[in-house]
Design an enzyme around this catalytic site. Sequence first.
Site, short mmCIF file in Angstrom:
data_model
loop_
_atom_site.label_atom_id
_atom_site.label_comp_id
_atom_site.label_asym_id
_atom_site.label_seq_id
_atom_site.Cartn_x
_atom_site.Cartn_y
_atom_site.Cartn_z
N SER A 1 -91.83 26.35 -8.75
CA SER A 1 -92.95 25.07 -8.76
C SER A 1 -94.07 25.64 -9.76
O SER A 1 -94.09 26.41 -11.19
CB SER A 1 -93.66 25.64 -8.25
OG SER A 1 -93.33 25.44 -6.29
N SER B 1 -88.84 22.02 -6.34
CA SER B 1 -89.55 22.45 -6.62
C SER B 1 -91.13 22.09 -6.27
O SER B 1 -90.94 20.60 -5.25
CB SER B 1 -89.46 22.20 -8.45
OG SER B 1 -90.75 22.90 -9.39
N ASP C 1 -94.11 20.78 -7.79
CA ASP C 1 -94.84 20.16 -9.40
C ASP C 1 -96.47 19.41 -8.38
O ASP C 1 -96.31 17.87 -8.09
CB ASP C 1 -94.26 19.54 -9.98
CG ASP C 1 -92.88 19.96 -9.66
OD1 ASP C 1 -92.03 20.48 -9.02
OD2 ASP C 1 -92.41 20.43 -11.23
#
Length: 354
Positions: free
Chosen positions: A237, A275, A277
């Site tokens: 991340s 992830s 983000d």
Amino acid sequence: MKRMRLRDFGLAIGHLPTGPLNAITDVAGVLVGHETIIRDDPEVVRSGVTVVVPENGEIWRRHLFAGAHVLNGNGEMTGLAFLEEFGLMCGPIAITGTHSIGAAHEGLVSYELEGGFDVDFCLPLVAETFDGWLSEPLALAVRPEHVHAALRAAAGGAVAEGNIGGGTGMNAHEFKAGIGTASRQTEVVGETWTVGVLVQANYGRRHQLRLDGHAIGQAIPIEEVPPPWPKPRDDGSIIAVVATDAPLLPHQCKRLAQRAGMGVARAGGIAAPASGDIFLAFSTGNAHSVAAHDHLHSARFLPDMALAGIFEAVIEATEESIWNALCTAETMTGRQGRISHAIPLDRLTTVMKA
């Protein structure tokens, strides 16, 4: 080669000028504080917390227009529902490890309630990336008092980067990473504005890594510098916090937050399915937009169609923040003897010259 920021050994990103410190603290009134936890007993811990505190610490009393953007949602930032509804940042943001969100949340709430800010309702902003490869996640090492320490340490000036605060146990593009920051200045409607970015970078594969368009990751293969893990991983991340003194409305702040994702992409991020983000942007240009509910408020703001230079500043500063995180981070050994190697700066210089 001594660890240093990207520009310290002659490399640069983009064409816009930086602020004096090339840091998020170039935006007047923005403070950054870290608390780092490194221990080997009773558990191996490589963790911590980083706080970004606007308005010289008066953010609890002087709220700011803000917006956020989620590029990929396998992560968490508390307080986004309130932010989306009201467009206001009403306190600092804390960034930490995934399993420390609860403790960081409690730390921000207790600091506010005990700090004489005359409030009894708090929905703080806390963001995370996962540091459990190098740090024992079950240790739950970050406690509210660590958040208090980071808030007390928050200051302007140069910002410590790399293996510090929330970035202590983080990796990016299969190198050691962590906290990074950068800034840009740009002229809009005849005035110069500053944009600063701070990231906690913990994402990405080696072959994706780029520096100002150059395929750096492919030039430093895993056979030369081993990755932290034995098998390739697409999870991870990145959190980005964007600050600007340009007077903006909440929807414009959200547009800035979106552009942080373009800076991540320029560095090689693809927002992989596993992830998180998540990006936040705030403006210090209308700090009076709070408190009294019995009279009209007014606000200054830049024209929507004049923001191209601000967008470019966000993109450049985000990319350079990621690189500052990589260049300042040091090789670290974590739990179970796992090693995350720092990107070799001498090798990076050689590749760029070639």
